[in-house]
Every structure is written in C-alpha cells, then in structure tokens.
Write a protein that holds these residues in place. Structure first.
Motif, PDB file in Angstrom:
ATOM      1  N   ALA A  36      45.579 -19.203 -16.134  1.00 53.52           N
ATOM      2  CA  ALA A  36      45.757 -19.432 -14.693  1.00 53.52           C
ATOM      3  C   ALA A  36      47.192 -19.847 -14.379  1.00 53.52           C
ATOM      4  O   ALA A  36      47.790 -19.378 -13.402  1.00 53.52           O
ATOM      5  N   GLU A  37      47.770 -20.697 -15.220  1.00 53.38           N
ATOM      6  CA  GLU A  37      49.159 -21.104 -15.005  1.00 53.38           C
ATOM      7  C   GLU A  37      50.103 -19.915 -15.179  1.00 53.38           C
ATOM      8  O   GLU A  37      51.063 -19.759 -14.417  1.00 53.38           O
ATOM      9  N   TRP A  38      49.823 -19.066 -16.159  1.00 54.04           N
ATOM     10  CA  TRP A  38      50.627 -17.859 -16.369  1.00 54.04           C
ATOM     11  C   TRP A  38      50.617 -16.980 -15.129  1.00 54.04           C
ATOM     12  O   TRP A  38      51.649 -16.466 -14.701  1.00 54.04           O
ATOM     13  N   VAL A  39      49.455 -16.795 -14.539  1.00 57.08           N
ATOM     14  CA  VAL A  39      49.340 -15.944 -13.354  1.00 57.08           C
ATOM     15  C   VAL A  39      50.225 -16.504 -12.241  1.00 57.08           C
ATOM     16  O   VAL A  39      50.984 -15.766 -11.589  1.00 57.08           O
ATOM     17  N   LEU A  40      50.168 -17.802 -12.022  1.00 58.62           N
ATOM     18  CA  LEU A  40      50.986 -18.418 -10.971  1.00 58.62           C
ATOM     19  C   LEU A  40      52.477 -18.304 -11.303  1.00 58.62           C
ATOM     20  O   LEU A  40      53.288 -17.946 -10.434  1.00 58.62           O
ATOM     21  N   ARG A  53      50.119 -18.542   0.601  1.00 62.62           N
ATOM     22  CA  ARG A  53      50.418 -17.137   0.296  1.00 62.62           C
ATOM     23  C   ARG A  53      49.989 -16.788  -1.131  1.00 62.62           C
ATOM     24  O   ARG A  53      49.387 -15.741  -1.377  1.00 62.62           O
ATOM     25  N   LEU A  54      50.295 -17.683  -2.059  1.00 67.02           N
ATOM     26  CA  LEU A  54      49.885 -17.463  -3.451  1.00 67.02           C
ATOM     27  C   LEU A  54      48.371 -17.386  -3.564  1.00 67.02           C
ATOM     28  O   LEU A  54      47.847 -16.555  -4.297  1.00 67.02           O
ATOM     29  N   ALA A  55      47.681 -18.244  -2.829  1.00 61.21           N
ATOM     30  CA  ALA A  55      46.217 -18.241  -2.861  1.00 61.21           C
ATOM     31  C   ALA A  55      45.688 -16.875  -2.453  1.00 61.21           C
ATOM     32  O   ALA A  55      44.782 -16.331  -3.093  1.00 61.21           O
ATOM     33  N   GLY A  56      46.262 -16.295  -1.417  1.00 63.66           N
ATOM     34  CA  GLY A  56      45.840 -14.974  -0.975  1.00 63.66           C
ATOM     35  C   GLY A  56      46.161 -13.890  -1.982  1.00 63.66           C
ATOM     36  O   GLY A  56      45.383 -12.954  -2.168  1.00 63.66           O
ATOM     37  N   GLN A  57      47.296 -14.016  -2.651  1.00 60.30           N
ATOM     38  CA  GLN A  57      47.712 -13.004  -3.617  1.00 60.30           C
ATOM     39  C   GLN A  57      46.835 -12.987  -4.864  1.00 60.30           C
ATOM     40  O   GLN A  57      46.569 -11.928  -5.427  1.00 60.30           O
ATOM     41  N   ILE A  58      46.417 -14.179  -5.308  1.00 61.00           N
ATOM     42  CA  ILE A  58      45.693 -14.225  -6.578  1.00 61.00           C
ATOM     43  C   ILE A  58      44.213 -14.545  -6.421  1.00 61.00           C
ATOM     44  O   ILE A  58      43.496 -14.622  -7.415  1.00 61.00           O
ATOM     45  N   GLY A  59      43.747 -14.713  -5.184  1.00 66.96           N
ATOM     46  CA  GLY A  59      42.323 -14.882  -4.943  1.00 66.96           C
ATOM     47  C   GLY A  59      41.780 -16.255  -5.274  1.00 66.96           C
ATOM     48  O   GLY A  59      40.615 -16.387  -5.637  1.00 66.96           O
ATOM     49  N   LEU A  60      42.611 -17.279  -5.158  1.00 62.87           N
ATOM     50  CA  LEU A  60      42.169 -18.658  -5.360  1.00 62.87           C
ATOM     51  C   LEU A  60      42.221 -19.401  -4.036  1.00 62.87           C
ATOM     52  O   LEU A  60      42.841 -18.936  -3.078  1.00 62.87           O
ATOM     53  N   THR A  61      41.610 -20.549  -4.001  1.00 69.60           N
ATOM     54  CA  THR A  61      41.740 -21.391  -2.813  1.00 69.60           C
ATOM     55  C   THR A  61      43.117 -22.041  -2.823  1.00 69.60           C
ATOM     56  O   THR A  61      43.762 -22.151  -3.880  1.00 69.60           O
ATOM     57  N   GLY A  63      43.652 -25.125  -2.473  1.00 69.17           N
ATOM     58  CA  GLY A  63      43.503 -26.324  -3.299  1.00 69.17           C
ATOM     59  C   GLY A  63      43.655 -26.027  -4.780  1.00 69.17           C
ATOM     60  O   GLY A  63      44.289 -26.791  -5.518  1.00 69.17           O
ATOM     61  N   ALA A  64      43.085 -24.911  -5.227  1.00 68.27           N
ATOM     62  CA  ALA A  64      43.212 -24.526  -6.638  1.00 68.27           C
ATOM     63  C   ALA A  64      44.667 -24.218  -6.981  1.00 68.27           C
ATOM     64  O   ALA A  64      45.156 -24.598  -8.051  1.00 68.27           O
ATOM     65  N   VAL A  65      45.367 -23.544  -6.068  1.00 70.55           N
ATOM     66  CA  VAL A  65      46.784 -23.243  -6.289  1.00 70.55           C
ATOM     67  C   VAL A  65      47.577 -24.544  -6.348  1.00 70.55           C
ATOM     68  O   VAL A  65      48.452 -24.714  -7.206  1.00 70.55           O
ATOM     69  N   THR A  66      47.264 -25.481  -5.471  1.00 68.86           N
ATOM     70  CA  THR A  66      47.961 -26.775  -5.464  1.00 68.86           C
ATOM     71  C   THR A  66      47.741 -27.508  -6.786  1.00 68.86           C
ATOM     72  O   THR A  66      48.682 -28.071  -7.353  1.00 68.86           O
ATOM     73  N   ARG A  67      46.507 -27.492  -7.304  1.00 65.77           N
ATOM     74  CA  ARG A  67      46.231 -28.150  -8.587  1.00 65.77           C
ATOM     75  C   ARG A  67      47.002 -27.470  -9.726  1.00 65.77           C
ATOM     76  O   ARG A  67      47.558 -28.141 -10.597  1.00 65.77           O
ATOM     77  N   LEU A  68      47.025 -26.145  -9.710  1.00 69.24           N
ATOM     78  CA  LEU A  68      47.808 -25.423 -10.723  1.00 69.24           C
ATOM     79  C   LEU A  68      49.292 -25.776 -10.605  1.00 69.24           C
ATOM     80  O   LEU A  68      49.964 -26.027 -11.608  1.00 69.24           O
ATOM     81  N   ALA A  69      49.777 -25.779  -9.387  1.00 67.03           N
ATOM     82  CA  ALA A  69      51.188 -26.112  -9.155  1.00 67.03           C
ATOM     83  C   ALA A  69      51.489 -27.525  -9.634  1.00 67.03           C
ATOM     84  O   ALA A  69      52.530 -27.755 -10.265  1.00 67.03           O
ATOM     85  N   ALA A 143      40.275 -10.691  -6.440  1.00 69.78           N
ATOM     86  CA  ALA A 143      40.743 -11.869  -7.177  1.00 69.78           C
ATOM     87  C   ALA A 143      41.344 -11.456  -8.511  1.00 69.78           C
ATOM     88  O   ALA A 143      40.808 -10.625  -9.224  1.00 69.78           O
ATOM     89  N   VAL A 144      42.486 -12.042  -8.837  1.00 69.40           N
ATOM     90  CA  VAL A 144      43.144 -11.803 -10.108  1.00 69.40           C
ATOM     91  C   VAL A 144      42.359 -12.542 -11.184  1.00 69.40           C
ATOM     92  O   VAL A 144      42.032 -13.711 -11.019  1.00 69.40           O
ATOM     93  N   PRO A 145      42.058 -11.890 -12.311  1.00 73.98           N
ATOM     94  CA  PRO A 145      41.302 -12.589 -13.361  1.00 73.98           C
ATOM     95  C   PRO A 145      42.158 -13.688 -13.993  1.00 73.98           C
ATOM     96  O   PRO A 145      43.259 -13.411 -14.465  1.00 73.98           O
ATOM     97  N   ILE A 146      41.653 -14.906 -13.981  1.00 71.35           N
ATOM     98  CA  ILE A 146      42.419 -16.025 -14.560  1.00 71.35           C
ATOM     99  C   ILE A 146      41.628 -16.801 -15.594  1.00 71.35           C
ATOM    100  O   ILE A 146      42.111 -17.774 -16.133  1.00 71.35           O
TER     101      ILE A 146
END
Length: 147
Positions: A36-40, A53-61, A63-69, A143-146
């Motif tokens: 998941a971190e690699w995808v981001l 924008r990232l959430a839309g690109q990779i199919g995550l919420t 909040g999930a993008v924020t946690r990854l970030a 959704a991008v597979p993560i």
C-alpha cells in the motif's frame, strides 16, 4: 455433483495472485515499505497530490490515504504541506529519500513480474495481460490492488 475447487478459473487466478502478491510484499518489506505504501509512493512520483485526489486515483478512502501518508512521513519518505491555492488543503509530495527509493521499488516490481511471468512466451504474456485488462474494463473495476 459438487464441482472441485480447481475447476474454477477464479481459484487459479487467486492461487497465482496470492503467490505473486506475497512474493512482492516480501521484496518490499526488505526495503521497509508495504505494498500500500509503494502504491502511494509511486503515485506521488509523477505529481504532488492532495490526499483526496490520491484517494480517488487508488480507490481508498481519504482517511486510509492519510494513515498511509502518516506512516510514510514518519519514515521520511513523504512530506505534507499546505496547498498554495487553498491553505485549508494539504498536499503530499515525495522527499528526496522517497524520490530516491521509488526507482528501487519499481525495480523490485519488475523483478517480481519477471520471476513469475518471465517464462511465458511474449504472445502468451500479452494475451494474459489483455484478458485481465478486459475483465477489469468489463466489470468496471477501479480500486488499485494494495493487499
């Protein structure tokens, strides 16, 4: 009569997918990141982006993008700053260390593909890729597979 597991195409897709994914996860783990971190990180290589924008690109919420970030910021691979156009919004970007790491991670992805699919003749590999992309289009998968 009840069909056997291995009579289903989905069984074989999952069988191969699990092995490909697990091997890739181990390759990335050796570099200190998750899939998941690699995808981001890979998304940020091309452009800085807002979490939404990232959430839309990779199919995550978002909040999930924020946690990854947050995890990548703690690893000093990503930086967060206020948007220049909207001070309420945030933008994520790769740090120098993140920018240096992404090509090595991409090489790990390439090596993983070669390990699993390199034995296929080019025409078979192309046919497999075409069939899988057709399934993605047909079913509207986004959704991008993560994992």
């Amino acid at each position: 009569m009840t069909s056997a597991l291995d009579t289903h195409l989905g069984y074989w897709l999952r069988y191969v997918s699990n092995h490909v994914s697990q091997a890739f996860a181990r390759r990335l783990e050796a570099r200190g990141v998750t899939v998941a971190e690699w995808v981001l990180l890979r998304q940020l290589l091309d452009n800085d982006a807002a979490p939404s924008r990232l959430a839309g690109q990779i199919g995550l919420t978002r909040g999930a993008v924020t946690r990854l970030a947050d995890r990548l910021i703690a690893k000093q691979l990503v930086a967060r700053r206020a948007s220049e156009t909207d001070k309420r919004a945030q933008v994520l970007s790769l740090t120098a260390a993140g920018r240096d790491l992404v090509p090595a991670l991409a090489a790990a992805a390439d090596a993983n593909d070669a390990a699993f699919f390199g034995h296929l003749p080019p025409a078979e590999r192309a046919a497999l890729e075409t069939a899988l992309k057709d399934l993605v289009r047909h079913h509207g998968l986004r959704a991008v597979p993560i994992d």
